[in-house]
Design a protein around this motif. Structure first.
Motif, PDB file in Angstrom:
ATOM      1  N   ARG A 129      -1.717  -7.182   5.656  1.00 34.68           N
ATOM      2  CA  ARG A 129      -1.296  -6.428   6.843  1.00 34.68           C
ATOM      3  C   ARG A 129      -2.383  -5.456   7.290  1.00 34.68           C
ATOM      4  NH1 ARG A 129       3.666  -6.368   3.957  1.00 34.68           N
ATOM      5  NH2 ARG A 129       3.318  -4.211   3.275  1.00 34.68           N
ATOM      6  N   LEU A 130      -3.048  -4.832   6.316  1.00 37.93           N
ATOM      7  CA  LEU A 130      -4.131  -3.908   6.673  1.00 37.93           C
ATOM      8  C   LEU A 130      -5.278  -4.643   7.353  1.00 37.93           C
ATOM      9  CD1 LEU A 130      -4.288  -1.632   3.483  1.00 37.93           C
ATOM     10  CD2 LEU A 130      -3.416  -1.024   5.741  1.00 37.93           C
ATOM     11  N   ASP A 133      -4.341  -5.429  10.854  1.00 31.60           N
ATOM     12  CA  ASP A 133      -4.456  -4.235  11.697  1.00 31.60           C
ATOM     13  C   ASP A 133      -5.916  -3.945  12.022  1.00 31.60           C
ATOM     14  OD1 ASP A 133      -1.737  -3.938  11.671  1.00 31.60           O
ATOM     15  OD2 ASP A 133      -1.720  -2.452  10.051  1.00 31.60           O
TER      16      ASP A 133
END
Length: 324
Positions: A129-130, A133
């Motif tokens: 997820r990082l 992003d």
């Protein structure tokens, strides 16, 4: 239970051997396996001798006996199993994740996509997820940079290239292009534009500049030609691989195109509509590395066109004829 016996001081040494390699101060072991300790009486010649049965030794005094060796082997096996488990469940996945992260940095489409449900699986999903992003932020940043770059090289009023863009284009054209060929540089100025602004207002003047900019742009070849607003009511055009004769033809077409816009100009001394004047200078691009002197020659030709009555094109080669 122990026996007490008064004995003569026949012990010549203060230490007697109890077992092989072991000594107890003032003690010795007799043939019956009894320990004897003696203590002096009042006189030096007599002592009290204590006899008591030697207790059984609970463990061996040998350093590497069989029992100790088995314990060492058992402990080593446990340590090895523990290391294998730690390496398999923790160390190895982390090392694999490190390699995968390096691949993800090069290829943003790769993901962890792990099936683990433990803490490491949660960590890998969080990293996914990082990274998503970060990739999204990078795309936004690139988009912002493109827009900022476009804004920095685009004229805010006319939406064509600005002077900074013209500077960059000319430097790139002269420095990096070693191929020979003629380039025609045209400098254009709107005739009596100050009068137009004062009479019709700045809003009308801005709208006129927009129409002129789009007219110039649409009457040029987008693949080879360049047009920019140089400042105020002045525009500059670069015709790549264009001789002077060809540049004159293009310039005369632009004069007619602007006049055909039919923008009313009641305060013009030469026409009842808005017109432009053009100065042209043609040069061999492989012979120059800086453009300032080339622009000055085109600008002087523009000044001559305005002096000769405006709404016309004058080349730099005509300046000598005009001065005689």
């Amino acid at each position: 239970m122990f026996d007490i016996e008064i004995v003569e001081n026949t012990l010549k040494k203060k230490s007697k051997k109890i077992t092989l390699g072991s000594y107890i101060s003032n003690s010795y072991r007799n043939k019956l396996g009894e320990i004897a300790d003696y203590y002096p009486l009042v006189t030096e010649d007599s002592k009290i001798l204590f006899y008591y049965t030697s207790p059984q030794r609970l463990f061996s005094t040998a350093l590497l006996n069989s029992e100790t060796f088995l314990k060492i082997i058992f402990f080593s096996i446990c340590l090895l199993v523990f290391f294998i488990i730690i390496h398999k469940d923790i160390t190895s996945p982390i090392l694999d994740a490190q390699k995968l992260i390096h691949r993800i940095i090069k290829d943003k489409t790769i993901k962890f996509s792990t099936d683990r449900t433990d803490e490491l699986g949660s960590l890998f999903n969080l990293i996914d997820r990082l990274l998503e992003d970060v990739h999204s932020k990078e795309q936004e940043l690139q988009s912002h940079n493109i827009r900022l770059q476009k804004l920095s090289t685009t004229d805010g009023l006319t939406n064509i290239a600005n002077r900074r863009s013209f500077d960059m284009y000319m430097n790139q054209l002269l420095i990096s292009n070693s191929r020979s060929g003629d380039v025609s540089l045209l400098v254009c100025d709107v005739d009596y534009f100050k009068r137009f602004n004062d009479y019709y207002g700045h809003a009308a003047g801005d709208n006129t500049l927009k129409q002129i900019a789009q007219c110039l742009l649409h009457n040029l070849h987008s693949n080879t030609d360049f047009v920019a607003r140089y400042g105020g009511e002045e525009f500059v055009i670069v015709l790549n691989d264009t001789s002077q004769h060809q540049g004159i033809c293009v310039g005369n077409n632009l004069l007619k195109a602007i006049q055909n816009l039919n923008i009313t100009h009641v305060l013009s001394d030469i026409s009842d509509v808005v017109t432009i004047s053009i100065g042209l200078h043609t040069f061999e691009k492989s012979a120059y590395t800086k453009y300032e002197s080339l622009f000055n020659k085109a600008d002087k030709a523009l000044y001559a066109a305005k002096e000769q009555g405006r709404n016309q094109l004058i080349t730099s080669s005509q300046l000598k004829d005009l001065s005689t």
